[in-house]
Design a protein around this motif. Structure first.
Motif, short mmCIF file in Angstrom:
data_model
loop_
_atom_site.label_atom_id
_atom_site.label_comp_id
_atom_site.label_asym_id
_atom_site.label_seq_id
_atom_site.Cartn_x
_atom_site.Cartn_y
_atom_site.Cartn_z
N UNK A 259 0.84 -1.20 0.00
CA UNK A 259 0.00 0.00 0.00
C UNK A 259 0.88 1.25 0.00
N UNK A 260 1.89 1.24 0.85
CA UNK A 260 2.78 2.40 0.98
C UNK A 260 3.49 2.71 -0.34
N UNK A 261 4.03 1.69 -0.98
CA UNK A 261 4.78 1.90 -2.22
C UNK A 261 3.85 2.21 -3.40
N UNK A 262 2.67 1.63 -3.42
CA UNK A 262 1.69 1.99 -4.46
C UNK A 262 1.30 3.47 -4.31
N UNK A 263 1.15 3.89 -3.06
CA UNK A 263 0.83 5.29 -2.81
C UNK A 263 1.91 6.21 -3.33
N UNK A 264 3.17 5.84 -3.10
CA UNK A 264 4.29 6.63 -3.61
C UNK A 264 4.28 6.65 -5.15
N UNK A 265 4.05 5.50 -5.75
CA UNK A 265 4.06 5.44 -7.22
C UNK A 265 3.00 6.38 -7.81
N UNK A 266 1.80 6.34 -7.25
CA UNK A 266 0.73 7.21 -7.73
C UNK A 266 1.11 8.69 -7.54
N UNK A 267 1.67 9.00 -6.39
CA UNK A 267 2.07 10.38 -6.10
C UNK A 267 3.15 10.86 -7.07
N UNK A 268 4.12 10.02 -7.35
CA UNK A 268 5.19 10.39 -8.30
C UNK A 268 4.62 10.65 -9.69
N UNK A 269 3.72 9.79 -10.13
CA UNK A 269 3.14 9.95 -11.47
C UNK A 269 2.43 11.29 -11.61
N UNK A 270 1.61 11.62 -10.64
CA UNK A 270 0.80 12.85 -10.76
C UNK A 270 1.59 14.11 -10.42
N UNK A 271 2.48 14.03 -9.46
CA UNK A 271 3.22 15.25 -9.09
C UNK A 271 4.26 15.63 -10.13
N UNK A 272 4.88 14.64 -10.78
CA UNK A 272 5.89 14.97 -11.78
C UNK A 272 5.27 15.47 -13.08
N UNK A 273 3.95 15.33 -13.23
CA UNK A 273 3.27 15.94 -14.37
C UNK A 273 3.18 17.45 -14.20
N UNK A 274 3.14 17.92 -12.95
CA UNK A 274 3.04 19.35 -12.62
C UNK A 274 4.08 19.70 -11.57
N UNK A 275 5.37 19.58 -11.89
CA UNK A 275 6.41 19.75 -10.87
C UNK A 275 6.44 21.12 -10.20
N UNK A 276 6.21 22.18 -10.98
CA UNK A 276 6.23 23.53 -10.40
C UNK A 276 5.11 23.70 -9.37
N UNK A 277 3.95 23.13 -9.69
CA UNK A 277 2.80 23.23 -8.78
C UNK A 277 3.09 22.52 -7.47
#
Length: 238
Positions: free
Chosen positions: A95-113
Motif C-alpha cells: 500500500x505504501x509503495x503503491x501510494x508513492x508510485x501514484x504520487x510520483x506519477x501525478x506530481x511529476x506531471x506538474x512539478x512547479x505546482x
C-alpha cells in the motif's frame, strides 16, 4: 415570511461569494497554465477576471491565499486516482509503495505546482487555508476511506508520509526511529527529483522510474522484513 426573505438573501450572498471565488481561481489558473505559478500577480488576476483588486482582497487574505486555493485544486486529479491505485494492495508495505508510485506519477506531471505547494512557504496560514478550501469545496468521494483521508488532505508532505508509514511500523517492517529516518531520506529523494524535473534536467518519465526505484530500494534496506514490489507501470522493481 420575513425568515424566508432573510434566507433567500443569505443564499444569494453565498452564491455570489462562491461564484466570485471560482472566477478568481479560474483567472489565476489560466495564468499558471499559460505562464507559470511564479508569474501570478494581483493586477493580472484582476484583468482576467474582470474584478478589481479590492474584490480579490475581500475574499482572500493575500495573493498567497488565492494561489494556495488554486494549487490544491491541481492536486484533485491525484486525490481521485489514489484510492483506485492502492485498492489492490496486498500488505501495508505494498500500500505504501503503491501510494508513492501514484504520487510520483501525478506530481511529476506538474512539478512547479507541487514544488510550490509542498516545499515553499506561502505564508503562516496554510493549515487554515487547507481547512477553508475543503469547507468551500467539500470533498465527496466514496472511494476515499478514513485512512486515506487521514493523510490525503494534510499540507505537510513529511507528516503525510509518516502517517502512511505507520501501518508498516505496526506490521513490524520498521522500528519507529528507523521509520522516522526513512521518511526524511524519502523526502530528500522526492524533493531533489521534483526540482530536477521542474528545471527540465530530467523528464517526468525518468523521474517517476528513478523515484520509485530509489524509494523502493531505501525502503527495502530499512525494512526488517524482506519484500518485493511489483509496479503496475514498470513491473518488478529491482
Amino acid at each position: 415570511m420575513g425568515n424566508n426573505k432573510n434566507s433567500n438573501k443569505t443564499s444569494i450572498k453565498k452564491k455570489y461569494k462562491y461564484d466570485t471565488i471560482i472566477k478568481l481561481m479560474d483567472a489565476t489558473q489560466s495564468i499558471i497554465d499559460e505562464k507559470s505559478v511564479n508569474s501570478v500577480t494581483i493586477r493580472e488576476i484582476a484583468n482576467r477576471s474582470g474584478l478589481n483588486s479590492a474584490t480579490i482582497y475581500k475574499h482572500f487574505k493575500n495573493l498567497d491565499h488565492l494561489i494556495f486555493f488554486v494549487l490544491i485544486k491541481y492536486t484533485e486529479e491525484y486525490n481521485q486516482a489514489l484510492a483506485d491505485y492502492v485498492k489492490s494492495s496486498k500488505s501495508s508495505i505494498d500500500f505504501f509503495l503503491k501510494g508513492w508510485e501514484c504520487f510520483l506519477i501525478y506530481s511529476f506531471k506538474n512539478p512547479d505546482i507541487y514544488y510550490k505547494l509542498y516545499f515553499t512557504s506561502l505564508d503562516n496560514d496554510e493549515t487554515n487555508y487547507m481547512e477553508e478550501y475543503y469547507k468551500t469545496f467539500p470533498y465527496d468521494n466514496k472511494n476515499i476511506d478514513a485512512f486515506l483521508s487521514s493523510f490525503l488532505f494534510k499540507k505537510n508532505i513529511s507528516h503525510r508520509n509518516t502517517i502512511a508509514l505507520d501501518p508498516c511500523v505496526k506490521d513490524g517492517y520498521f522500528d519507529f526511529d528507523k521509520a522516522t529516518e526513512l521518511n526524511e531520506i524519502q523526502m530528500f529523494i522526492y524533493e531533489a527529483l521534483l526540482a530536477r524535473v521542474s528545471k527540465n534536467k530530467i523528464t517526468n518519465e525518468e523521474a517517476i522510474y528513478k523515484g520509485l526505484k530509489y524509494i523502493y530500494h531505501i525502503t527495502k534496506k530499512y525494512s526488517k522484513i524482506d519484500f518485493t514490489y511489483v509496479s503496475s507501470k514498470y513491473g518488478n522493481i529491482e
